[in-house]
Design an enzyme around this catalytic site. Structure first.
Site, PDB file in Angstrom:
ATOM      1  N   CYS A  12       0.878  -1.158   0.000  1.00 46.43           N
ATOM      2  CA  CYS A  12       0.000   0.000   0.000  1.00 46.43           C
ATOM      3  C   CYS A  12       0.925   1.220   0.000  1.00 46.43           C
ATOM      4  O   CYS A  12       2.137   1.084   0.139  1.00 46.43           O
ATOM      5  CB  CYS A  12      -0.904  -0.026   1.230  1.00 46.43           C
ATOM      6  SG  CYS A  12      -2.474   0.784   0.962  1.00 46.43           S
ATOM      7  N   CYS A  88      -4.099  -1.189  -2.366  1.00 46.11           N
ATOM      8  CA  CYS A  88      -4.634   0.155  -2.600  1.00 46.11           C
ATOM      9  C   CYS A  88      -4.375   0.532  -4.044  1.00 46.11           C
ATOM     10  O   CYS A  88      -3.369   0.136  -4.634  1.00 46.11           O
ATOM     11  CB  CYS A  88      -4.077   1.175  -1.614  1.00 46.11           C
ATOM     12  SG  CYS A  88      -2.410   1.763  -1.920  1.00 46.11           S
ATOM     13  N   CYS A  96       6.780  -0.292  -9.410  1.00 40.51           N
ATOM     14  CA  CYS A  96       7.356  -1.037  -8.285  1.00 40.51           C
ATOM     15  C   CYS A  96       8.816  -1.373  -8.564  1.00 40.51           C
ATOM     16  O   CYS A  96       9.234  -1.413  -9.715  1.00 40.51           O
ATOM     17  CB  CYS A  96       6.591  -2.350  -8.075  1.00 40.51           C
ATOM     18  SG  CYS A  96       4.901  -2.127  -7.529  1.00 40.51           S
TER      19      CYS A  96
END
Length: 174
Positions: A12, A88, A96
């Site tokens: 998240c 989320c 990422c």
């Protein structure tokens, strides 16, 4: 011989509510079959007190839960993840780090209970609801025959879990 333990990282943005609750839930319910971790793209000041309160009310251990950035799990020597799950929408849209081992990735978007305004009871209800949605998803994950599914089938099933009740618009198929 028991199946190997599967590492799951829940992500998240601030790693203070949903990802923390998912980590605690999977470690509690997984009976040693999974080892859950959580992190955030930015990290935060620590777990939300309301997240800890609803976990403790359910008898789920909270000792050791902390907010941290996802860089901790992209560093050399970090545990290799089998699954990386965003909970989320904001984190799902971010670039990422590279995750060693080519883990399964999925998005299980749930609305942020921290954004709910109102009375203490209304805010607590939002956290309880988020916990219920996470519990439902984790129970489906735990019911999967992980050891007997090939990587592609497992990946598809883990992604489908994200569309269960309570999914954000981004997590719904289509």
């Amino acid at each position: 011989m028991p199946d190997r333990v599967h590492n799951v990282l829940f992500l998240c943005t601030h790693n203070s509510a949903r990802s923390i609750m998912a980590e605690a839930l999977l470690n509690h319910l997984g009976e040693g079959r999974f080892h859950a971790f959580s992190a955030g793209s930015e990290g935060g000041p620590g777990p939300k007190p309301m997240a800890l309160k609803v976990l403790e009310a359910e008898g789920i251990p909270t000792a050791g839960l902390s907010s941290k950035t996802w860089d901790v799990f992209a560093a050399p020597g970090a545990p290799v993840m089998d699954m990386v799950v965003t909970v989320c929408d904001q984190a799902a849209g971010e670039v990422c780090p590279y995750w060693p081992g080519q883990p399964i990735t999925a998005h299980w978007g749930i609305e942020d209970p921290s954004n709910v305004e109102g009375s203490e009871i209304e805010r607590e209800r939002a956290f309880v609801t988020a916990l219920r949605y996470l519990r439902n998803r984790i129970n489906v994950l735990l019911s999967l025959p992980v050891a007997s599914l090939d990587q592609m089938a497992l990946s598809q099933r883990v992604r489908q879990i994200g569309a269960l009740e309570g999914a954000t618009q981004r997590a719904k198929p289509g």
